[in-house]
Design an enzyme around this catalytic site. Sequence first.
Site, PDB file in Angstrom:
ATOM      1  N   GLY A  12      14.274 -43.459 -18.997  1.00 30.02           N
ATOM      2  CA  GLY A  12      15.578 -42.972 -19.426  1.00 30.02           C
ATOM      3  C   GLY A  12      16.737 -43.283 -18.506  1.00 30.02           C
ATOM      4  N   ASN A  14      18.781 -45.737 -18.834  1.00 34.56           N
ATOM      5  CA  ASN A  14      19.940 -46.068 -19.684  1.00 34.56           C
ATOM      6  C   ASN A  14      20.548 -44.810 -20.281  1.00 34.56           C
ATOM      7  OD1 ASN A  14      20.567 -49.087 -20.087  1.00 34.56           O
ATOM      8  ND2 ASN A  14      18.333 -49.012 -20.027  1.00 34.56           N
ATOM      9  N   ARG A  62       2.802 -43.852 -40.774  1.00 36.50           N
ATOM     10  CA  ARG A  62       4.066 -44.359 -40.211  1.00 36.50           C
ATOM     11  C   ARG A  62       5.238 -43.999 -41.113  1.00 36.50           C
ATOM     12  NH1 ARG A  62       5.081 -46.757 -34.947  1.00 36.50           N
ATOM     13  NH2 ARG A  62       3.050 -46.320 -34.108  1.00 36.50           N
ATOM     14  N   ASN A 104      21.006 -51.440 -29.964  1.00 38.50           N
ATOM     15  CA  ASN A 104      19.854 -51.537 -29.060  1.00 38.50           C
ATOM     16  C   ASN A 104      20.270 -52.271 -27.794  1.00 38.50           C
ATOM     17  OD1 ASN A 104      17.012 -51.554 -28.291  1.00 38.50           O
ATOM     18  ND2 ASN A 104      16.997 -53.729 -28.821  1.00 38.50           N
ATOM     19  N   HIS A 106      18.759 -54.699 -24.934  1.00 38.80           N
ATOM     20  CA  HIS A 106      17.601 -55.565 -24.682  1.00 38.80           C
ATOM     21  C   HIS A 106      17.794 -56.246 -23.320  1.00 38.80           C
ATOM     22  CE1 HIS A 106      14.094 -57.945 -25.585  1.00 38.80           C
ATOM     23  NE2 HIS A 106      14.744 -58.970 -25.067  1.00 38.80           N
ATOM     24  N   ASP A 143      19.148 -54.802 -37.036  1.00 40.33           N
ATOM     25  CA  ASP A 143      18.936 -55.106 -38.459  1.00 40.33           C
ATOM     26  C   ASP A 143      17.435 -55.029 -38.740  1.00 40.33           C
ATOM     27  OD1 ASP A 143      17.848 -57.422 -37.465  1.00 40.33           O
ATOM     28  OD2 ASP A 143      19.377 -58.761 -38.280  1.00 40.33           O
ATOM     29  N   GLU A 144      16.980 -55.623 -39.840  1.00 42.21           N
ATOM     30  CA  GLU A 144      15.576 -55.480 -40.229  1.00 42.21           C
ATOM     31  C   GLU A 144      14.631 -56.251 -39.310  1.00 42.21           C
ATOM     32  OE1 GLU A 144      18.074 -56.018 -42.230  1.00 42.21           O
ATOM     33  OE2 GLU A 144      18.019 -54.440 -43.759  1.00 42.21           O
ATOM     34  N   GLY A 145      15.126 -57.218 -38.569  1.00 43.70           N
ATOM     35  CA  GLY A 145      14.265 -58.022 -37.698  1.00 43.70           C
ATOM     36  C   GLY A 145      14.116 -57.410 -36.312  1.00 43.70           C
ATOM     37  N   ASP A 147      15.243 -57.769 -32.672  1.00 42.55           N
ATOM     38  CA  ASP A 147      16.262 -58.349 -31.779  1.00 42.55           C
ATOM     39  C   ASP A 147      17.076 -59.456 -32.457  1.00 42.55           C
ATOM     40  OD1 ASP A 147      15.204 -56.678 -29.779  1.00 42.55           O
ATOM     41  OD2 ASP A 147      13.823 -58.229 -29.083  1.00 42.55           O
TER      42      ASP A 147
HETATM   43  C1  GAR Z   1      15.242 -51.057 -20.438  1.00 42.80           C
HETATM   44  O1  GAR Z   1      15.141 -52.116 -19.528  1.00 42.80           O
HETATM   45  C2  GAR Z   1      15.574 -51.580 -21.828  1.00 42.80           C
HETATM   46  O2  GAR Z   1      16.433 -52.674 -21.806  1.00 42.80           O
HETATM   47  C3  GAR Z   1      14.192 -51.970 -22.304  1.00 42.80           C
HETATM   48  O3  GAR Z   1      13.364 -50.924 -21.868  1.00 42.80           O
HETATM   49  C4  GAR Z   1      13.878 -50.404 -20.640  1.00 42.80           C
HETATM   50  C5  GAR Z   1      13.980 -48.900 -20.740  1.00 42.80           C
HETATM   51  O4  GAR Z   1      14.318 -48.324 -19.497  1.00 42.80           O
HETATM   52  N1  GAR Z   1      14.169 -52.151 -23.719  1.00 42.80           N
HETATM   53  C6  GAR Z   1      13.458 -53.116 -24.316  1.00 42.80           C
HETATM   54  O5  GAR Z   1      12.743 -53.877 -23.720  1.00 42.80           O
HETATM   55  C7  GAR Z   1      13.620 -53.175 -25.833  1.00 42.80           C
HETATM   56  N2  GAR Z   1      13.066 -54.378 -26.353  1.00 42.80           N
HETATM   57  P1  GAR Z   1      14.929 -46.871 -19.381  1.00 42.80           P
HETATM   58  O6  GAR Z   1      13.967 -45.913 -20.119  1.00 42.80           O
HETATM   59  O7  GAR Z   1      14.923 -46.589 -17.905  1.00 42.80           O
HETATM   60  O8  GAR Z   1      16.302 -46.868 -19.965  1.00 42.80           O
END
Ligand code: GAR
Length: 193
Positions: A12, A14, A62, A104, A106, A143-145, A147
Amino acid sequence: MLKIAVLVSGGGTNLQAIIDAKIPNVEIALVVSNNPGAYALTRAQNAGIEAVCLSPKNYESREVYHDALLSCLQEHDIELVVLAGFLVNISEKMVRSYKNRIINIHPSLIPSFCGKGYYGLHVHEAALARGVKVTGATVHIVDEGTDTGPILLQKAVEVKAGDTPEILQRRVMEEAEWIILPKAIGMLANGEL
Ligand code: GAR
């Protein structure tokens, strides 16, 4: 006030960056984790934010899980959904219900090192294995994909000699993710994106 939900699975950091940014016109109304052990839940509680754990394991399918997640967001009048390290794929129904209102973060410069299987440390392992000299982070619309949605913000980060996946991950977080994610939320809340 734009009511946002932050969806998390792990540490967490971010989420913490979003909390610390105190973004004008944004209320973090809800944090949702799929993982009961996620430290992100503690961060939310420490900040006085309502936090719930919805784990797919506790649902018969799911589909039922995704319906419960969507209902939870709607019951809290969430207007923007922020995926901050959320490792569950979002359902098409949710993408339709929240069209252009799910974003999101990434940890690479999309379209490099993204898509199925590229998450967390794996992204940085792949970047180092390929030998890129610059990586970074991307905020995009979901979106649906996987990334594949429109890119909102990106920030480049230098790869340095001797980097391990862990060292690179930390630098990408500090120099890119924790900056562009709060920035994108603020721009969306204030009509700048
Ligand atoms: C972050 O680096 C984020 O960019 C990545 O997971 C980590 C979460 O860290 N997300 C992905 O890879 C999504 N494809 P956090 O829990 O410390 O924020």
